[in-house]
Design a protein around this motif. Structure first.
Motif, PDB file in Angstrom:
ATOM      1  N   MET A   1       7.059   2.576 -12.041  1.00  0.00           N
ATOM      2  CA  MET A   1       5.604   2.599 -12.162  1.00  0.00           C
ATOM      3  C   MET A   1       5.147   3.582 -13.239  1.00  0.00           C
ATOM      4  N   LYS A   2       5.897   4.665 -13.407  1.00  0.00           N
ATOM      5  CA  LYS A   2       5.580   5.596 -14.487  1.00  0.00           C
ATOM      6  C   LYS A   2       5.723   4.904 -15.835  1.00  0.00           C
ATOM      7  N   ARG A   3       6.795   4.130 -15.980  1.00  0.00           N
ATOM      8  CA  ARG A   3       7.029   3.421 -17.233  1.00  0.00           C
ATOM      9  C   ARG A   3       6.008   2.306 -17.440  1.00  0.00           C
ATOM     10  N   LEU A   4       5.595   1.649 -16.346  1.00  0.00           N
ATOM     11  CA  LEU A   4       4.591   0.595 -16.467  1.00  0.00           C
ATOM     12  C   LEU A   4       3.258   1.182 -16.914  1.00  0.00           C
TER      13      LEU A   4
ATOM     14  N   LYS B   1      15.094  -1.147  -3.859  1.00  0.00           N
ATOM     15  CA  LYS B   1      15.324  -0.048  -4.785  1.00  0.00           C
ATOM     16  C   LYS B   1      15.040   1.261  -4.060  1.00  0.00           C
ATOM     17  N   THR B   2      15.564   2.338  -4.591  1.00  0.00           N
ATOM     18  CA  THR B   2      15.238   3.642  -4.019  1.00  0.00           C
ATOM     19  C   THR B   2      13.789   3.986  -4.361  1.00  0.00           C
ATOM     20  N   GLN B   3      13.199   4.896  -3.576  1.00  0.00           N
ATOM     21  CA  GLN B   3      11.814   5.274  -3.833  1.00  0.00           C
ATOM     22  C   GLN B   3      11.677   5.948  -5.195  1.00  0.00           C
ATOM     23  N   SER B   4      12.671   6.710  -5.595  1.00  0.00           N
ATOM     24  CA  SER B   4      12.613   7.363  -6.907  1.00  0.00           C
ATOM     25  C   SER B   4      12.666   6.338  -8.036  1.00  0.00           C
ATOM     26  N   ALA B   5      13.454   5.250  -7.830  1.00  0.00           N
ATOM     27  CA  ALA B   5      13.522   4.188  -8.842  1.00  0.00           C
ATOM     28  C   ALA B   5      12.185   3.466  -8.949  1.00  0.00           C
ATOM     29  N   VAL B   6      11.529   3.245  -7.803  1.00  0.00           N
ATOM     30  CA  VAL B   6      10.214   2.603  -7.791  1.00  0.00           C
ATOM     31  C   VAL B   6       9.202   3.482  -8.526  1.00  0.00           C
TER      32      VAL B   6
ATOM     33  N   GLY C   1       0.791  -1.218   0.000  1.00  0.00           N
ATOM     34  CA  GLY C   1       0.000   0.000   0.000  1.00  0.00           C
ATOM     35  C   GLY C   1       0.824   1.269   0.000  1.00  0.00           C
ATOM     36  N   SER C   2       2.130   1.135  -0.261  1.00  0.00           N
ATOM     37  CA  SER C   2       2.999   2.299  -0.179  1.00  0.00           C
ATOM     38  C   SER C   2       4.214   2.130  -1.078  1.00  0.00           C
ATOM     39  N   PHE C   3       4.573   3.192  -1.794  1.00  0.00           N
ATOM     40  CA  PHE C   3       5.799   3.176  -2.598  1.00  0.00           C
ATOM     41  C   PHE C   3       7.021   3.056  -1.686  1.00  0.00           C
ATOM     42  N   THR C   4       6.959   3.701  -0.526  1.00  0.00           N
ATOM     43  CA  THR C   4       8.094   3.676   0.401  1.00  0.00           C
ATOM     44  C   THR C   4       8.337   2.268   0.929  1.00  0.00           C
ATOM     45  N   LYS C   5       7.286   1.599   1.388  1.00  0.00           N
ATOM     46  CA  LYS C   5       7.430   0.243   1.904  1.00  0.00           C
ATOM     47  C   LYS C   5       7.847  -0.712   0.793  1.00  0.00           C
ATOM     48  N   ALA C   6       7.305  -0.517  -0.389  1.00  0.00           N
ATOM     49  CA  ALA C   6       7.660  -1.389  -1.511  1.00  0.00           C
ATOM     50  C   ALA C   6       9.129  -1.254  -1.874  1.00  0.00           C
ATOM     51  N   SER C   7       9.685  -0.053  -1.747  1.00  0.00           N
ATOM     52  CA  SER C   7      11.098   0.145  -2.085  1.00  0.00           C
ATOM     53  C   SER C   7      11.999  -0.701  -1.196  1.00  0.00           C
TER      54      SER C   7
END
Length: 294
Positions: free
Chosen positions: A40-43, A31-36, A20-26
């Motif tokens: 997702m932008k590319r997906l 990966k860094t949060q910016s990489a995550v 439920g979070s980009f931060t937790k998923a990183s």
């Protein structure tokens, strides 16, 4: 023009959907949060639709995201099966797996059978210990992999969360211990997070209780429950015939979900450990699907 989905992006997408979070998923995908965010932008560019929407500080799936999640799980799972069956069929040697006995009965039979069939020349050593002990053994290099309960009070950022289960109050279906003025409990040792959660919830309600049995062995705790001597706390996969789930109607508050994670020996990575890790993840996915079908 045919759009090809990227496996790594799908795994990151699944981690965000589950946490439920980009931060937790990183933390999960390392990966860094910016990489995550970039993944997702590319997906979203690949599928041509938004897959996330903001809900306060949390990230929720759109309807298109929910549809994609089902496909992502199947694609990632099939990818891991293909890699495990083709790339490492010739492996030999020894690999060491740690697992709490809470999960051993439920998870290990399928994992061991599939791993042995795929890698007949590999010796699998299994160690059953509490999660905190398994973490220490990973750090000292005594284990290659460990299946652990990942809790807030001993969370490790390198832990790969591979399954979530609801924690449940359980008693014997043939007894009514939940009606006693002072609830008898069978719980793990004092460092056990499930024990701490159970005590905290009962104390917050002002519900009298007493610790009747303490054991780090899940079989012993289950025996106390099934014999009608005590009530305990178990994850969904730990339920056995003859057990009754207790809820708010019985006077027991909801418990938080527990996270099941995979911890790897980062100091001595090996192809054997990677192959076993794939089977562990597949085994837990298969269990989840079977429970959903039921």
């Amino acid at each position: 023009m045919t759009v090809l989905l990227d496996i790594d992006q799908l795994r990151t997408f699944m981690a965000i959907a589950e946490s439920g979070s980009f931060t937790k998923a990183s933390e999960v995908v390392h990966k860094t949060q910016s990489a995550v965010s970039m993944q997702m932008k590319r997906l979203e560019e690949r599928v041509g639709k938004p897959i996330f929407t903001r809900d306060g500080r949390a990230s929720k799936l759109t309807d298109e995201g929910e549809r994609l999640l089902d496909y992502a799980r199947r694609i990632v799972k099939l990818n891991m099966e293909a890699v495990a069956s083709l790339a490492n069929a010739e492996l030999s040697g020894r690999v060491r797996l740690g697992v709490p006995d809470d999960y051993a009965d439920r998870y290990l039979p399928e994992i061991m059978a599939r791993f042995s069939n795929t890698h007949p020349n590999v010796e699998l050593t299994v160690v059953c210990d509490p999660s905190t002990d398994l973490m220490d053994r990973i750090d000292t290099g005594d284990l290659d992999l460990a299946i652990i309960t990942d809790c807030d009070n001993y969370h490790r950022s390198e832990t790969e969360i591979i399954r979530r289960e609801q924690l449940l109050w359980v008693g014997s279906i043939r007894h009514a211990l939940h009606l006693e003025p002072t609830v008898p409990l069978a719980l793990g040792r004092q460092s056990c997070n499930w024990r701490q959660e159970a005590i905290k919830e009962l104390q917050s309600l002002g519900k009298p209780f007493r610790i009747l049995y303490t054991s780090s062995n899940s079989t012993a705790v289950s025996a106390a429950v099934l014999s009608g001597l005590a009530i305990s706390v178990l994850p969904e996969s730990g339920l056995r015939p003859g057990m009754r789930v207790l809820g708010p109607a019985d006077g027991f508050p909801p418990l938080p979900p527990c996270r099941i994670g995979l911890l790897r020996n980062r100091h001595e990575p090996s192809a054997l450990a990677d192959a076993l890790a794939n089977h562990v993840i597949q085994g837990l996915d298969n269990i989840s699907e079977a429970q959903a079908a039921e």
